[in-house]
Design an enzyme around this catalytic site. Structure first.
Site, PDB file in Angstrom:
ATOM      1  N   ASP A   1       3.284 -26.555  50.726  1.00 32.96           N
ATOM      2  CA  ASP A   1       2.580 -27.799  50.417  1.00 32.96           C
ATOM      3  C   ASP A   1       1.895 -28.358  51.662  1.00 32.96           C
ATOM      4  O   ASP A   1       0.697 -28.676  51.645  1.00 32.96           O
ATOM      5  CB  ASP A   1       3.561 -28.838  49.864  1.00 32.96           C
TER       6      ASP A   1
ATOM      7  N   THR B   1       5.299 -27.264  41.978  1.00 34.07           N
ATOM      8  CA  THR B   1       6.166 -26.738  43.033  1.00 34.07           C
ATOM      9  C   THR B   1       7.445 -26.146  42.473  1.00 34.07           C
ATOM     10  O   THR B   1       7.981 -25.170  43.012  1.00 34.07           O
ATOM     11  CB  THR B   1       6.495 -27.852  44.059  1.00 34.07           C
TER      12      THR B   1
END
Length: 455
Positions: free
Chosen positions: A126, A223
Site C-alpha cells: 500500500d 487488501t
C-alpha cells in the site's frame, strides 16, 4: 434535395448539455468553454427549424425544440492522452511491485501486514505503490501541478518503532523504480532515501479532494484479498470538475481469459506456475483503462518475462456484455459482509429473476468484470453508517461507462466525486449494469423492495 451545413466553433456551454432539448436563453454568462458542433438540415430530427446565424449571441434562440446538441470539453479525450499513458505505465509498475510483495506474503510470514485504526489491513505494498505512483506523476508533470488524493498516510511509518517497516518500504520502492526504463519511464538518478519516500507518500492528501482537478489513488484496493492471495486492484483516476476523466485499473490476479475465473485462486496460482509465462493462457493479470468521451475501454496484459512495455502493449478493446435478460445475467457483489448486505442483494436478485450464482470478488475487480463482459450487474448497498470513498469507485465507474455500461446510485443519479473523500449524497447504494435496459430493471426492483429492507 435538402442541403447539410456543418459548423463547429467555440462557445460557452455547460458540459452536461449533451443530446438535450434547450429552451431559449438558458445559458448564463461565462459558463464552461466547450465545442458546439451541429448539423443543419431542412428535414431532419437533428436539424434547426429556423435559419441559423453564425453569431454566437443568437445561436441558442435560433434553435428549434428538436435540436440535438453535441457538447464536448476543450480538454476531453485527446487532451488527456499523455496523462493516460503515464498513468497506465505507472499502474503496470505498481502491479509488478504488488505481485512480488504478494508472493513474499504467501511464502513467508505476515510481518509486513499491519492493521489500521478501523482494523482493515495495510501492507508495505500500500505504502510502496502510493510512493511510486506519486513519484512518477510528479516527475512527469511537476510536483506543483499534481494533486493526489489517496488512502494511506505516513503516520505509522514515521514512528520510532517502525524503522524496520520503513526500511522495507524504501527497499521495495527502489527495487520497483529500478525497472522504470522497462516501462518507458525515467527512474531516479540514485536510490530514494527514507525522507524522499515519505515525502512522496505524504504528497497525497485528503484535502485535495475538494479541488477542481486532482488524481485519486487506491494503492491496493481489496487488501484483504491481497493478503489472502486472492483478487485485488490498483486504481488510479483523474478527476476534473467532479467527474472522472480518465481511469486505470490494475488487476494483477485477474486472468485475461474468462475461463480461468472458474478456478479457485489457489489452484490457479499453482497452474500458472506450471504453465510457461510466454503462453497466452498464463496471462493472469491485466490493466484496464479508459478516457472520458472516447467511447472505448481497453485491456492490456501484464508484462511477462523480460519483455519491455511498448505502448499500447497488445491492448484490446473491451465491451460490456449484450445480455439484458436478468435470467441470463451474472451479478457481482463484495466477498465480505462487513460493509455490504448480501441478504438484500440476494433478495433483489431473486425478485428480478437472476438465476446465476453471484460472482463474489474482492476490490474494484468487480468493475473490471462488468466492463469486459464477464458479468452484467454490480450492486452494492452499504450497511448503515458506512460511507463510500471516492477512490473505491472513480476508475471503475469511468471504465464501465466508456465500455458501454451504466453506473449510478440507486436513485439513478450519477456518482458525485466533487464533495471530498466520500461519495456524499449517495442514494442508498451503487448499481452498475452492462446496459440501460438491465439498469432500469434493477432500479425499479430496488424501489419496489427497499421499504422491506433493514438497511
Amino acid at each position: 434535395m435538402s442541403t447539410t451545413t456543418t459548423l463547429s466553433f467555440p462557445t460557452k456551454l455547460p458540459h452536461t448539455l449533451v443530446h438535450s432539448k434547450i429552451p431559449n436563453n438558458v445559458f448564463q454568462k461565462n459558463q464552461i468553454l466547450g465545442n458546439l458542433s451541429f448539423c443543419s438540415k431542412k428535414i431532419c430530427q437533428l436539424g434547426f427549424t429556423a435559419q441559423v446565424s453564425s453569431s454566437q449571441t443568437n445561436i441558442v434562440s435560433a434553435m428549434g425544440e428538436d435540436c440535438k446538441l453535441e457538447v464536448s470539453s476543450m480538454n476531453n479525450s485527446e487532451g488527456y492522452s499523455k496523462e493516460l499513458e503515464i498513468a497506465v505505465r505507472a499502474v503496470h509498475m505498481a502491479c509488478l511491485l504488488c505481485q512480488r510483495v504478494q508472493e513474499n506474503l504467501l511464502s513467508e510470514s505476515s510481518q509486513l501486514v499491519h492493521s489500521k485504526d478501523d482494523n482493515s489491513p495495510v501492507t508495505i505494498a500500500d505504502w510502496s505503490v502510493q510512493a511510486i505512483v506519486s513519484w512518477i506523476l510528479s516527475e512527469a508533470f511537476g510536483s506543483e501541478n499534481v494533486c493526489i488524493v489517496a488512502e494511506e498516510d505516513v503516520e505509522v511509518l514515521s514512528t520510532a518503532g517502525a524503522v524496520g517497516l520503513l526500511d522495507a518500504v524504501v527497499r521495495t520502492v527502489n527495487e520497483c523504480l529500478a525497472y522504470a526504463p522497462r516501462f518507458g519511464l525515467k527512474g531516479p538518478s540514485a536510490d530514494l532515501n527514507a525522507k524522499a519516500v515519505l515525502e512522496s507518500i505524504n504528497r497525497c492528501s485528503l484535502a485535495g479532494a475538494r479541488g477542481s482537478k486532482f488524481w485519486v489513488l487506491d494503492p491496493v484496493d481489496g487488501t484483504l484479498g491481497f493478503v489472502r492471495g486472492d483478487q485485488y486492484a490498483i486504481a488510479l483516476a483523474l478527476i476534473e470538475d467532479g467527474e472522472p476523466v480518465l481511469g486505470v485499473l490494475g488487476c494483477p490476479n485477474y486472468p485475461m481469459k474468462k475461463e480461468w475465473l472458474s478456478y479457485q485462486n489457489g489452484y490457479r496460482r499453482i497452474l500458472s506456475r506450471l504453465t510457461s509465462r510466454t503462453s497466452e493462457s498464463s496471462d493472469k493479470g491485466s490493466v484496464l483503462y479508459a478516457m472520458k468521451g472516447g467511447g472505448k475501454a481497453w485491456m492490456q496484459p501484464l508484462l511477462c518475462g523480460k519483455n519491455n512495455f511498448v505502448w499500447p502493449n497488445s491492448a484490446r478493446e473491451i465491451r460490456v456484455s449484450s445480455i439484458d435478460n436478468p435470467a441470463l445475467a451474472t451479478f457481482c457483489e463484495p466477498v465480505e459482509k462487513a460493509n455490504s448486505s448480501h441478504s438484500f442483494t440476494a433478495g433483489l436478485a431473486h425478485s428480478v429473476g437472476l438465476r446465476n450464482q453471484p460472482l463474489r470478488v474482492y476490490s474494484m475487480v468487480k468493475y473490471a468484470a462488468i466492463a469486459r463482459g464477464d458479468a452484467e450487474i454490480y450492486m452494492k448497498f452499504a450497511r448503515a453508517g458506512y460511507k463510500e470513498k471516492i477512490w473505491d469507485h472513480a476508475a471503475g465507474v469511468l471504465i464501465i461507462e466508456e465500455a458501454g455500461g451504466v453506473v449510478t446510485d440507486a436513485g439513478g443519479s450519477p456518482l458525485d466525486f466533487s464533495k471530498g473523500e466520500y461519495l456524499e449524497g449517495l442514494d442508498r447504494g451503487i448499481i452498475a449494469c452492462a446496459g440501460a435496459n438491465l439498469h432500469d430493471k434493477i432500479i425499479r426492483a430496488v424501489d419496489a423492495s427497499w421499504n422491506c429492507s433493514s438497511l
